[in-house]
Write a protein that holds these residues in place. Structure first.
Motif, PDB file in Angstrom:
ATOM      1  N   MET A  46       0.848  -1.201   0.000  1.00  0.00           N
ATOM      2  CA  MET A  46       0.000   0.000   0.000  1.00  0.00           C
ATOM      3  C   MET A  46       0.881   1.247   0.000  1.00  0.00           C
ATOM      4  SD  MET A  46      -3.253  -0.819   0.058  1.00  0.00           S
ATOM      5  CE  MET A  46      -4.093   0.569   0.807  1.00  0.00           C
ATOM      6  N   THR A  47       0.599   2.148  -0.911  1.00  0.00           N
ATOM      7  CA  THR A  47       1.364   3.387  -0.973  1.00  0.00           C
ATOM      8  C   THR A  47       0.675   4.521  -0.226  1.00  0.00           C
ATOM      9  OG1 THR A  47       0.302   4.031  -3.050  1.00  0.00           O
ATOM     10  CG2 THR A  47       2.356   2.753  -3.193  1.00  0.00           C
ATOM     11  N   GLN A  48      -0.560   4.263   0.260  1.00  0.00           N
ATOM     12  CA  GLN A  48      -1.282   5.283   0.994  1.00  0.00           C
ATOM     13  C   GLN A  48      -1.923   4.679   2.246  1.00  0.00           C
ATOM     14  OE1 GLN A  48      -2.886   8.850  -1.130  1.00  0.00           O
ATOM     15  NE2 GLN A  48      -3.683   7.275  -2.494  1.00  0.00           N
ATOM     16  N   THR A  49      -2.098   5.533   3.248  1.00  0.00           N
ATOM     17  CA  THR A  49      -2.739   5.123   4.496  1.00  0.00           C
ATOM     18  C   THR A  49      -4.081   5.826   4.598  1.00  0.00           C
ATOM     19  OG1 THR A  49      -0.598   4.873   5.581  1.00  0.00           O
ATOM     20  CG2 THR A  49      -2.530   5.073   7.006  1.00  0.00           C
ATOM     21  N   GLY A  50      -5.155   5.039   4.776  1.00  0.00           N
ATOM     22  CA  GLY A  50      -6.492   5.601   4.919  1.00  0.00           C
ATOM     23  C   GLY A  50      -6.837   5.826   6.384  1.00  0.00           C
ATOM     24  N   ILE A  51      -7.367   6.995   6.691  1.00  0.00           N
ATOM     25  CA  ILE A  51      -7.706   7.356   8.072  1.00  0.00           C
ATOM     26  C   ILE A  51      -9.186   7.728   8.124  1.00  0.00           C
ATOM     27  CG2 ILE A  51      -7.146   8.842  10.025  1.00  0.00           C
ATOM     28  CD1 ILE A  51      -4.462   9.452   8.571  1.00  0.00           C
ATOM     29  N   PRO A  52      -9.989   7.061   8.968  1.00  0.00           N
ATOM     30  CA  PRO A  52     -11.414   7.387   9.061  1.00  0.00           C
ATOM     31  C   PRO A  52     -11.627   8.838   9.480  1.00  0.00           C
ATOM     32  CG  PRO A  52     -10.921   5.328  10.195  1.00  0.00           C
ATOM     33  CD  PRO A  52      -9.602   5.974   9.881  1.00  0.00           C
ATOM     34  N   PHE A  53     -12.637   9.467   8.913  1.00  0.00           N
ATOM     35  CA  PHE A  53     -12.954  10.843   9.287  1.00  0.00           C
ATOM     36  C   PHE A  53     -14.410  11.151   8.985  1.00  0.00           C
ATOM     37  CE2 PHE A  53     -12.769  11.384   4.848  1.00  0.00           C
ATOM     38  CZ  PHE A  53     -13.156  12.664   4.473  1.00  0.00           C
ATOM     39  N   VAL A  54     -14.899  12.195   9.636  1.00  0.00           N
ATOM     40  CA  VAL A  54     -16.197  12.781   9.320  1.00  0.00           C
ATOM     41  C   VAL A  54     -15.924  14.208   8.870  1.00  0.00           C
ATOM     42  CG1 VAL A  54     -18.474  13.421  10.185  1.00  0.00           C
ATOM     43  CG2 VAL A  54     -17.354  11.359  11.052  1.00  0.00           C
ATOM     44  N   PHE A  55     -16.455  14.583   7.734  1.00  0.00           N
ATOM     45  CA  PHE A  55     -16.239  15.927   7.185  1.00  0.00           C
ATOM     46  C   PHE A  55     -17.442  16.770   7.573  1.00  0.00           C
ATOM     47  CE2 PHE A  55     -15.398  18.715   3.333  1.00  0.00           C
ATOM     48  CZ  PHE A  55     -14.189  19.197   3.816  1.00  0.00           C
ATOM     49  N   MET A  56     -17.202  17.836   8.352  1.00  0.00           N
ATOM     50  CA  MET A  56     -18.293  18.620   8.910  1.00  0.00           C
ATOM     51  C   MET A  56     -18.130  20.101   8.608  1.00  0.00           C
ATOM     52  SD  MET A  56     -20.220  16.541  11.026  1.00  0.00           S
ATOM     53  CE  MET A  56     -20.946  17.695  12.179  1.00  0.00           C
ATOM     54  N   ARG A  57     -19.263  20.768   8.427  1.00  0.00           N
ATOM     55  CA  ARG A  57     -19.296  22.213   8.596  1.00  0.00           C
ATOM     56  C   ARG A  57     -19.641  22.480  10.047  1.00  0.00           C
ATOM     57  NH1 ARG A  57     -23.061  25.668   9.663  1.00  0.00           N
ATOM     58  NH2 ARG A  57     -24.799  24.356   8.968  1.00  0.00           N
ATOM     59  N   GLY A  58     -18.810  23.253  10.711  1.00  0.00           N
ATOM     60  CA  GLY A  58     -19.102  23.676  12.073  1.00  0.00           C
ATOM     61  C   GLY A  58     -19.173  25.180  12.096  1.00  0.00           C
ATOM     62  N   GLY A  59     -20.365  25.750  12.346  1.00  0.00           N
ATOM     63  CA  GLY A  59     -20.516  27.200  12.282  1.00  0.00           C
ATOM     64  C   GLY A  59     -20.178  27.700  10.898  1.00  0.00           C
ATOM     65  N   THR A  60     -19.230  28.658  10.818  1.00  0.00           N
ATOM     66  CA  THR A  60     -18.830  29.208   9.523  1.00  0.00           C
ATOM     67  C   THR A  60     -17.459  28.672   9.088  1.00  0.00           C
ATOM     68  OG1 THR A  60     -17.933  31.167  10.647  1.00  0.00           O
ATOM     69  CG2 THR A  60     -20.184  31.311   9.797  1.00  0.00           C
ATOM     70  N   SER A  61     -17.073  27.528   9.632  1.00  0.00           N
ATOM     71  CA  SER A  61     -15.835  26.864   9.222  1.00  0.00           C
ATOM     72  C   SER A  61     -16.148  25.435   8.814  1.00  0.00           C
ATOM     73  CB  SER A  61     -14.820  26.857  10.383  1.00  0.00           C
ATOM     74  OG  SER A  61     -14.443  28.169  10.752  1.00  0.00           O
ATOM     75  N   ARG A  62     -15.151  24.761   8.255  1.00  0.00           N
ATOM     76  CA  ARG A  62     -15.362  23.342   7.941  1.00  0.00           C
ATOM     77  C   ARG A  62     -14.022  22.630   7.905  1.00  0.00           C
ATOM     78  NH1 ARG A  62     -15.911  23.934   1.644  1.00  0.00           N
ATOM     79  NH2 ARG A  62     -13.931  22.946   1.168  1.00  0.00           N
ATOM     80  N   GLY A  63     -14.097  21.309   8.060  1.00  0.00           N
ATOM     81  CA  GLY A  63     -12.872  20.521   8.022  1.00  0.00           C
ATOM     82  C   GLY A  63     -13.123  19.100   8.464  1.00  0.00           C
ATOM     83  N   PRO A  64     -12.064  18.279   8.467  1.00  0.00           N
ATOM     84  CA  PRO A  64     -12.199  16.891   8.902  1.00  0.00           C
ATOM     85  C   PRO A  64     -12.213  16.784  10.420  1.00  0.00           C
ATOM     86  CG  PRO A  64      -9.937  17.330   8.236  1.00  0.00           C
ATOM     87  CD  PRO A  64     -10.717  18.575   7.944  1.00  0.00           C
ATOM     88  N   TYR A  65     -13.043  15.889  10.926  1.00  0.00           N
ATOM     89  CA  TYR A  65     -13.110  15.549  12.343  1.00  0.00           C
ATOM     90  C   TYR A  65     -12.637  14.108  12.475  1.00  0.00           C
ATOM     91  CZ  TYR A  65     -16.048  19.701  13.223  1.00  0.00           C
ATOM     92  OH  TYR A  65     -16.530  20.992  13.339  1.00  0.00           O
ATOM     93  N   PHE A  66     -11.591  13.900  13.275  1.00  0.00           N
ATOM     94  CA  PHE A  66     -10.999  12.578  13.450  1.00  0.00           C
ATOM     95  C   PHE A  66     -11.244  12.057  14.859  1.00  0.00           C
ATOM     96  CE2 PHE A  66      -8.154  14.562  10.250  1.00  0.00           C
ATOM     97  CZ  PHE A  66      -8.207  13.607   9.247  1.00  0.00           C
ATOM     98  N   ASN A  67     -11.277  10.740  14.989  1.00  0.00           N
ATOM     99  CA  ASN A  67     -11.164  10.115  16.301  1.00  0.00           C
ATOM    100  C   ASN A  67      -9.676  10.123  16.643  1.00  0.00           C
ATOM    101  OD1 ASN A  67     -10.915   8.246  18.468  1.00  0.00           O
ATOM    102  ND2 ASN A  67     -12.814   7.229  17.830  1.00  0.00           N
ATOM    103  N   ARG A  68      -9.333  10.717  17.785  1.00  0.00           N
ATOM    104  CA  ARG A  68      -7.919  10.861  18.145  1.00  0.00           C
ATOM    105  C   ARG A  68      -7.212   9.504  18.186  1.00  0.00           C
ATOM    106  NH1 ARG A  68      -3.465  11.900  18.025  1.00  0.00           N
ATOM    107  NH2 ARG A  68      -2.167  13.278  19.301  1.00  0.00           N
ATOM    108  N   ALA A  69      -7.961   8.441  18.487  1.00  0.00           N
ATOM    109  CA  ALA A  69      -7.366   7.106  18.572  1.00  0.00           C
ATOM    110  C   ALA A  69      -6.892   6.604  17.212  1.00  0.00           C
ATOM    111  CB  ALA A  69      -8.366   6.122  19.163  1.00  0.00           C
ATOM    112  N   ASP A  70      -7.383   7.211  16.126  1.00  0.00           N
ATOM    113  CA  ASP A  70      -6.991   6.797  14.784  1.00  0.00           C
ATOM    114  C   ASP A  70      -5.758   7.529  14.277  1.00  0.00           C
ATOM    115  OD1 ASP A  70      -9.119   5.001  14.561  1.00  0.00           O
ATOM    116  OD2 ASP A  70     -10.483   6.553  13.822  1.00  0.00           O
TER     117      ASP A  70
END
Length: 362
Positions: free
Chosen positions: A1-25
């Motif tokens: 594997m040349t890439q590592t996949g990391i679980p995430f939820v992509f959210m808009r929070g207020g007037t910003s947005r970005g990935p939300y990760f479980n810190r354990a991942d």
């Protein structure tokens, strides 16, 4: 594997947005973590073309969640601000807009089980130690994003998320007034340096030859203003005990002007190397506190509320934001808590991929 996949939820929070990760991942090592976030966002290109960032500071933010290590809280929220082009990751600040999505994201990740029609989630902001109570709509114990709440800077309506911030005074510097003064003069500009939820340097727009009602585009095009503002901000950072802040997004910078549209006061907020398209939740708390405090640079710009709690309406580039401030005046001004209404929405979920040479995974 040349890439590592990391679980995430992509959210808009207020007037910003970005990935939300479980810190354990994610890895504990901060240097490796920073490289992962730079790759995930695509920092280093103005469009973040090789990542999921959106080419603006409000779309290159990251939240990392975990069950709280604090007895008071349910969730620990660790924040990172990733730069758009400079390949920098700043772990010092927090973000109140991204925090708006923490409650729903924690439910999406299975870290919180909804309880009844409204779920109360106690959140500890790891970066600053602030404590926030979020009330998320969960009718029939099921998370919903549908609702009638509207916030300036976001189209349409969504389910309301009520946030109550506590323990935010001196969260970064340890002091309400980090320089010990209500006002300081730097390069001929009078400023108030204040630390409430976000350490800030606040000045009067008129002292820079501005009205304080300019559009985001007009301010961003004014390179002379940004040069003067940055020089003041860096010197203020030293005075605030924050050291060399030339490569840090804190302290943030704000400008005050008298309100024009029925609000309490008008403000512009800087992130700090460009203009915020609306208003930061953390910044709004600091600006509202400054507006309410006698002796600051806000004097003469507003009819200062005297009764607590006070609803401070800040006019910004996209509309208004309201901050309900619980305070007392026994010995000057002191803040008890600040409440705001925000919304959030899940945009996507799955895995974000980073090159395996950066991290091969857990």
């Amino acid at each position: 594997m040349t890439q590592t996949g990391i679980p995430f939820v992509f959210m808009r929070g207020g007037t910003s947005r970005g990935p939300y990760f479980n810190r354990a991942d994610l890895p504990e090592d901060r240097d490796t973590l920073a490289e992962i976030l730079l790759a995930a966002v695509g920092s280093g290109h103005p469009l973040n073309i090789d990542g999921i960032g959106g080419g603006a500071a409000v779309t290159t933010k990251v939240a990392m969640l975990s069950p709280s290590e604090d007895d008071w809280a349910d969730i620990d929220y660790f924040f990172a601000q990733v730069s758009v082009t400079d390949r920098l990751v700043d772990f010092k600040p927090t973000c109140g807009n991204i925090l708006s999505g923490v409650g729903p994201a924690a439910i999406e990740m299975g870290l919180i089980t909804p309880q009844g029609d409204e779920t109360e989630i106690r959140i500890r902001a790891v970066n600053t130690g602030a404590k926030v109570v979020a009330r998320v709509q969960t009718p029939g114990a099921a998370l919903t994003y549908e609702g009638d709440a509207a916030i300036a800077g976001v189209p349409g309506t969504a389910a309301p998320i009520a946030l109550n911030f506590m323990g935010v005074v001196g969260s970064s510097t340890g002091a309400f007034l980090p320089t010990g003064n209500l006002r300081d003069e730097i390069d001929g500009i009078e400023v108030t340096c204040m630390d409430v939820a976000m350490p800030m340097v606040i000045a009067r727009a008129g002292d820079f030859g501005l009205t304080g009602h300019e559009s985001v585009a007009e301010l961003d095009a004014d390179k002379g203003f940004f040069e003067r503002m940055e020089a003041v901000r860096v010197k203020a950072g030293e005075l605030m005990g924050m050291g060399d802040v030339s490569k840090s997004v804190t302290p943030k910078f704000g400008l005050f002007a008298p309100a024009r549209d029925g609000g309490t006061i008008a403000a512009r907020y800087f992130m700090p190397w460009n203009t915020h398209p609306s208003m930061a939740v953390t910044g709004a708390q600091c600006l509202a506190s400054c507006a309410l405090t006698p002796g600051t640079i806000a004097d003469g710009m507003l009819d200062r509320p005297t009764e607590s709690p006070a609803n401070v309406v800040i006019e910004h580039a996209s509309g208004t934001i309201e901050v309900l401030v619980d305070f007392n005046k026994d010995n000057g001004f002191s803040l008890n808590s600040a409440g705001l209404l925000r919304t959030a929405r899940k945009l996507a979920d799955g895995r974000v991929y980073v090159p395996s040479h950066i991290w091969e995974g857990a």
